[in-house]
Each structure stands twice: as structure tokens, then as C-alpha cells.
Design a protein around this motif. Structure first.
Motif, PDB file in Angstrom:
ATOM      1  N   LYS A 146       7.833  -3.165  -1.956  1.00 58.95           N
ATOM      2  CA  LYS A 146       8.533  -3.976  -3.128  1.00 58.95           C
ATOM      3  C   LYS A 146       7.363  -4.167  -4.050  1.00 58.95           C
ATOM      4  CE  LYS A 146      12.506  -5.876  -0.867  1.00 58.95           C
ATOM      5  NZ  LYS A 146      13.238  -6.725  -0.639  1.00 58.95           N
ATOM      6  N   MET A 147       7.565  -3.484  -5.311  1.00 59.92           N
ATOM      7  CA  MET A 147       6.541  -3.940  -6.258  1.00 59.92           C
ATOM      8  C   MET A 147       6.930  -5.043  -7.345  1.00 59.92           C
ATOM      9  SD  MET A 147       4.504  -1.133  -5.612  1.00 59.92           S
ATOM     10  CE  MET A 147       3.690  -1.044  -7.212  1.00 59.92           C
ATOM     11  N   GLY A 148       7.886  -5.355  -7.123  1.00 61.38           N
ATOM     12  CA  GLY A 148       8.513  -6.323  -8.051  1.00 61.38           C
ATOM     13  C   GLY A 148       9.716  -6.068  -8.618  1.00 61.38           C
ATOM     14  N   ASP A 206      13.525  -5.092  -8.957  1.00 67.40           N
ATOM     15  CA  ASP A 206      14.032  -4.239  -8.039  1.00 67.40           C
ATOM     16  C   ASP A 206      13.337  -2.858  -7.772  1.00 67.40           C
ATOM     17  OD1 ASP A 206      16.294  -6.077  -8.133  1.00 67.40           O
ATOM     18  OD2 ASP A 206      17.203  -4.977  -9.795  1.00 67.40           O
ATOM     19  N   MET A 207      12.263  -2.572  -7.807  1.00 67.53           N
ATOM     20  CA  MET A 207      11.383  -1.662  -7.756  1.00 67.53           C
ATOM     21  C   MET A 207      10.743  -1.621  -6.409  1.00 67.53           C
ATOM     22  SD  MET A 207       9.737  -0.974 -11.619  1.00 67.53           S
ATOM     23  CE  MET A 207       9.129   0.781 -11.066  1.00 67.53           C
ATOM     24  N   ALA A 208      10.608  -0.531  -5.772  1.00 65.57           N
ATOM     25  CA  ALA A 208      10.034  -0.234  -4.560  1.00 65.57           C
ATOM     26  C   ALA A 208       9.471   0.874  -4.692  1.00 65.57           C
ATOM     27  CB  ALA A 208      10.929  -0.119  -3.454  1.00 65.57           C
ATOM     28  N   MET A 209       8.109   1.381  -3.872  1.00 60.19           N
ATOM     29  CA  MET A 209       7.264   2.375  -3.797  1.00 60.19           C
ATOM     30  C   MET A 209       6.986   2.980  -2.413  1.00 60.19           C
ATOM     31  SD  MET A 209       3.870   3.161  -5.728  1.00 60.19           S
ATOM     32  CE  MET A 209       2.735   2.411  -4.437  1.00 60.19           C
ATOM     33  N   ILE A 210       7.076   4.280  -2.126  1.00 60.65           N
ATOM     34  CA  ILE A 210       7.088   4.979  -1.005  1.00 60.65           C
ATOM     35  C   ILE A 210       5.803   5.718  -1.148  1.00 60.65           C
ATOM     36  CG2 ILE A 210       7.900   6.475   0.761  1.00 60.65           C
ATOM     37  CD1 ILE A 210      10.820   5.931  -0.120  1.00 60.65           C
ATOM     38  N   THR A 211       4.691   5.659  -0.718  1.00 60.36           N
ATOM     39  CA  THR A 211       3.868   6.680  -0.379  1.00 60.36           C
ATOM     40  C   THR A 211       3.742   7.599   0.704  1.00 60.36           C
ATOM     41  OG1 THR A 211       2.362   5.217   1.037  1.00 60.36           O
ATOM     42  CG2 THR A 211       2.394   4.494  -1.362  1.00 60.36           C
TER      43      THR A 211
END
Length: 162
Positions: free
Chosen positions: A115-117, A119-124
């Protein structure tokens, strides 16, 4: 002559009473043993059902990203009871299953989107690697749970055959 017949009749009556008393005591002992066995079986069934539910809850908490705090105490109490009441094959399989769930859940959580903040999320790419490892391990986790349930059923069935 009458006195000896009276003594024999009296002794026979006392003998019948003693034999009847002994047989009824043995019957009661058998009933109490069956009742104790039935109570242990019911306790074990309840414990095993609770264990299966907790394992499923662990999987769901992992997948949802929720905290394990709500189930930690229950797991400790339940594991203590299992160590006392379950047989060796069940305890051994539970240990194996728990280790697999721990490995799977660790990989699953490492591979989950961060979770980035808002409603955003990041997949690496690193997340994808862990996600794939968790996905690959899941069938083994599921099989371990199925085997555990089978051993639990066998243990419970032993009470019916005893």
C-alpha cells in the motif's frame, strides 16, 4: 437334616446375591468406561473441528492481509490441548502443516501489493517472485491440511471401534 438344608439354602442365597452384585458392578464399570470413552471422543471431535477452523482462519487472514492478533491466543490454547489429547500421528502432521502454513503465509505477505497511500498499491518484480513461490507452495499446504484431517478422522473412528 433340616438345619443342613437351611444352611445350604442360605449359603446358596448369599452366593447368588454376591454373584449378582459382582455382575452388576462389572456392568456398571463397562457402562462408565463406555461413557468416558464417548466423552473423550466428543471432546476430541470438538478440538479437531476447532483446529480445522483455525487453520482455515489463518489462510483467510493471510490472504486478506489482516492481523493474526485475534487468533494468536486461541492457537496457543488449542495447540496445548492438541499436544495432550491428540495421538502422535496427528501431532506430527499438525507440526508439518503449521510449518508449511508459516512458510506459505510469509511468502504470500511478501508478494502482496504494498500500500502506497490512499487506494493505491504497488507491485514490484520482487513481490511477483514471492507471490509465485507462495502460489507454488499452496498445493502442498492444502495437501498437508487434507492429510491432517484424514488422520483426525482415523483417530476419532478408533473410538467407535474400541
Amino acid at each position: 437334616m433340616e438345619l443342613s438344608q437351611a444352611i445350604i439354602s442360605g449359603a446358596f442365597g448369599i452366593g447368588v446375591a454376591i454373584v449378582t452384585w459382582l455382575l452388576s458392578g462389572l456392568r456398571e464399570l463397562g457402562v462408565s468406561k463406555r461413557e468416558a470413552r464417548k466423552q473423550k471422543q466428543e471432546k476430541l471431535e470438538s478440538l479437531y473441528a476447532k483446529t480445522i477452523a483455525q487453520l482455515e482462519m489463518l489462510l483467510r487472514l493471510t490472504e486478506s492481509g489482516d492481523s493474526y492478533d485475534q487468533i494468536k491466543r486461541e492457537l496457543s490454547d488449542n495447540n496445548g490441548m492438541l499436544r495432550l489429547l491428540a495421538n502422535e500421528p496427528v501431532n506430527s502432521q499438525l507440526e508439518k502443516t503449521s510449518g508449511l502454513i508459516y512458510s506459505w503465509s510469509t511468502l504470500y505477505r511478501k508478494g502482496a501489493p504494498k500500500k502506497m497511500g490512499g487506494d493505491m498499491a504497488m507491485i514490484t518484480s520482487e513481490d511477483s517472485k514471492y507471490s509465485q513461490q507462495a502460489k507454488d507452495l499452496y498445493p502442498e499446504v492444502n495437501q498437508a491440511i487434507v492429510e491432517l484431517i484424514g488422520l483426525m478422522k482415523t483417530h476419532i473412528a478408533a473410538f467407535d471401534n474400541a
